[in-house]
Write a protein that holds these residues in place. Structure first.
Motif, short mmCIF file in Angstrom:
data_model
loop_
_atom_site.label_atom_id
_atom_site.label_comp_id
_atom_site.label_asym_id
_atom_site.label_seq_id
_atom_site.Cartn_x
_atom_site.Cartn_y
_atom_site.Cartn_z
N ALA A 153 38.97 30.30 42.22
CA ALA A 153 38.73 30.52 40.90
C ALA A 153 37.67 29.78 40.38
O ALA A 153 36.54 30.46 39.97
CB ALA A 153 39.81 29.43 40.18
N LEU A 154 37.32 28.78 41.71
CA LEU A 154 36.02 28.96 40.92
C LEU A 154 34.39 29.62 41.58
O LEU A 154 33.08 29.74 41.29
CB LEU A 154 35.83 27.17 41.70
N GLU A 155 35.17 29.87 43.06
CA GLU A 155 34.22 31.03 43.35
C GLU A 155 33.80 32.04 42.35
O GLU A 155 32.78 32.68 43.02
CB GLU A 155 34.90 31.94 44.67
N LEU A 156 35.09 32.52 41.87
CA LEU A 156 35.12 34.00 40.64
C LEU A 156 33.98 33.65 39.28
O LEU A 156 33.16 33.95 38.95
CB LEU A 156 36.10 34.32 40.64
N PHE A 157 34.23 31.94 38.85
CA PHE A 157 33.94 32.18 38.29
C PHE A 157 31.88 31.21 38.46
O PHE A 157 31.72 32.11 37.61
CB PHE A 157 34.01 30.44 37.97
N THR A 158 31.48 31.67 39.50
CA THR A 158 30.53 30.92 39.63
C THR A 158 29.89 32.47 39.85
O THR A 158 28.35 32.88 39.40
CB THR A 158 30.36 30.15 40.74
N GLU A 159 30.21 33.31 41.06
CA GLU A 159 29.62 34.98 40.69
C GLU A 159 29.73 35.65 39.54
O GLU A 159 29.18 36.19 39.35
CB GLU A 159 30.92 35.58 41.80
N ARG A 160 30.56 35.92 39.18
CA ARG A 160 31.00 37.22 37.54
C ARG A 160 31.01 36.20 36.14
O ARG A 160 30.98 36.55 35.42
CB ARG A 160 31.94 37.25 38.08
N GLY A 161 31.28 34.75 36.52
CA GLY A 161 31.16 34.27 35.08
C GLY A 161 32.43 33.95 34.59
O GLY A 161 33.54 34.53 35.57
N TYR A 162 33.03 32.52 33.57
CA TYR A 162 34.42 32.42 33.19
C TYR A 162 34.69 33.10 32.30
O TYR A 162 36.09 33.99 32.99
CB TYR A 162 34.25 30.85 32.98
N ASP A 163 34.21 33.94 32.09
CA ASP A 163 35.00 34.83 30.77
C ASP A 163 34.96 36.44 31.63
O ASP A 163 36.29 36.61 31.54
CB ASP A 163 33.96 35.11 29.38
N ALA A 164 34.39 36.95 32.44
CA ALA A 164 34.92 37.64 33.06
C ALA A 164 36.12 38.23 33.99
O ALA A 164 36.74 38.92 34.60
CB ALA A 164 33.13 38.44 33.83
N THR A 165 36.22 36.98 34.61
CA THR A 165 37.23 36.96 35.65
C THR A 165 38.27 36.36 34.94
O THR A 165 38.76 35.75 33.73
CB THR A 165 37.09 35.66 36.35
N THR A 166 39.48 37.48 35.42
CA THR A 166 41.03 37.01 34.63
C THR A 166 41.62 36.54 36.10
O THR A 166 41.03 36.42 37.01
CB THR A 166 41.28 38.97 35.41
N VAL A 167 42.60 35.94 36.02
CA VAL A 167 43.54 35.47 36.96
C VAL A 167 44.79 36.18 37.46
O VAL A 167 44.33 35.69 38.67
CB VAL A 167 45.26 35.15 35.71
N ASN A 168 44.86 37.15 37.35
CA ASN A 168 44.91 38.52 39.04
C ASN A 168 43.78 38.28 39.61
O ASN A 168 43.87 38.20 41.13
CB ASN A 168 44.35 39.90 37.66
N GLU A 169 42.71 38.66 39.54
CA GLU A 169 41.40 38.56 40.38
C GLU A 169 41.33 37.40 41.13
O GLU A 169 41.02 36.88 42.53
CB GLU A 169 39.23 38.53 39.89
N ILE A 170 41.88 36.47 40.20
CA ILE A 170 42.34 34.87 41.31
C ILE A 170 43.05 35.06 42.35
O ILE A 170 42.89 33.95 43.40
CB ILE A 170 42.07 33.75 39.48
N ALA A 171 43.92 35.24 42.00
CA ALA A 171 45.63 35.76 42.26
C ALA A 171 45.02 36.53 43.44
O ALA A 171 45.46 35.81 44.96
CB ALA A 171 46.72 35.54 42.06
N GLU A 172 43.79 37.25 43.53
CA GLU A 172 44.30 38.48 44.79
C GLU A 172 43.08 37.22 45.37
O GLU A 172 43.27 37.64 46.89
CB GLU A 172 43.40 38.98 43.39
N ARG A 173 41.74 36.58 44.79
CA ARG A 173 41.11 35.98 45.69
C ARG A 173 41.77 35.02 46.63
O ARG A 173 41.27 34.74 47.99
CB ARG A 173 39.66 35.84 44.87
#
Lengths: 196, 196
Positions: free
Chosen positions: A16-36
């Motif tokens: 989650a933290l990786e994705l929030f840093t890369e794409r921003g918090y709003d643009a990140t979905t739960v699906n993407e976090i689980a996948e990553r």
């Protein structure tokens, strides 16, 4: 199964933290976090966290307990501030130096989003209340308990900001102790003219 | 026209609080507030407030200014806490005793609604920052400035709670001064064993 739970949780938090840093918090979905987090599913995510915001505040209950337990087990004659110092020692000991970079990124993500800042303020209130209640259980009057807890949380915030700075070399425990001393000194000078 | 503005504003605030008390905050509409304020229109309401929540926090800017101005004009050698005491005097002087019942109802409405409690916390932060900045402009270091402001806002909150109690007989100014003294005494004892 149970054996893997802590690892899954930790992986979700890091993803989650990786994705929030890369794409921003709003643009990140739960699906993407689980996948990553290594091809996990949304369902697995929701077994661990109610929503994507809570991923970043997973430690709140544990942190509250650490603070309260340390205050409860401080030596009988400890002053309120000594009990708070013991609590800060217990909490900061869990922030080992290998977590410094993680902490810096967490801090940046929270600072950049008003919803997260609000949630962080709520966590701060929760930790402060946990310390206040633990101090009251030791017989500290409510006014003093809530002031000592406030100084404790300010010391933690101040130390955490210093620690999360990549240039910092000191352990969080040392910084927090120092910050509490500084705050105590400042508070004791509030009714003097000399503020240098 | 301008002559009626302050009165309209005040009428809207009183009407809103009446309706929030009678029907609850969520169930009250802007239309109803305007109507209760003496047959005003929604348009008139929105000339004064952006939404129904802000009606209850109309004083925030003025309160921030009162605090900051009082700190700025405190005598040169005043200690940070003396400057804060001056600020509390200036703010509490505007809460005359005929406003006590209004204050009690306002407090009850805010306590009963999480959105309003959040907004009140935001106001508290705003007032604290106004005091902190004003103290820093006097040359008080940031750590001391923010601690003195925190004690000031705690003294105000404590005094306001006592004042809003129908059984209370004392003026808010007296209660706030007393609360600041109590907080100062408690803070100075935080590193002693004697908490009685």
């Amino acid at each position: 199964m149970a054996r893997w739970e802590p690892n899954t949780r930790e992986r979700l938090v890091r993803a989650a933290l990786e994705l929030f840093t890369e794409r921003g918090y709003d643009a990140t979905t739960v699906n993407e976090i689980a996948e990553r987090a290594g091809g996990l599913t949304k369902m697995t995510f929701f077994r661990h966290f109610p929503d994507k915001r809570e991923v970043l505040f997973a430690g709140q209950d544990m942190h509250s307990r650490l603070l309260a337990d340390a205050i409860a087990s401080a030596p009988g004659p400890a002053t309120p501030l000594q009990a708070v110092a013991t609590a800060l020692d217990a909490l900061t000991a869990t922030f080992t130096d290998d977590r410094r970079e993680f902490a810096a990124r967490l801090r940046a993500v929270i600072a950049g989003n008003s919803e997260l800042r609000e949630r962080a303020a709520f966590k701060r209130t929760g930790l402060t209340e946990a310390m206040t209640e633990a101090l009251e259980k030791r017989g500290v009057p409510d006014l003093a308990a809530s002031l000592a807890a406030e100084l404790g949380i300010r010391a933690f915030d101040r130390a955490f900001d210093q620690w999360a700075d990549p240039a910092s070399q000191q352990a969080l425990t040392v910084l927090a102790r120092h910050a509490l001393d500084e705050l105590q000194a400042a508070v004791n000078r509030l009714d003097t003219e000399d503020q240098s």
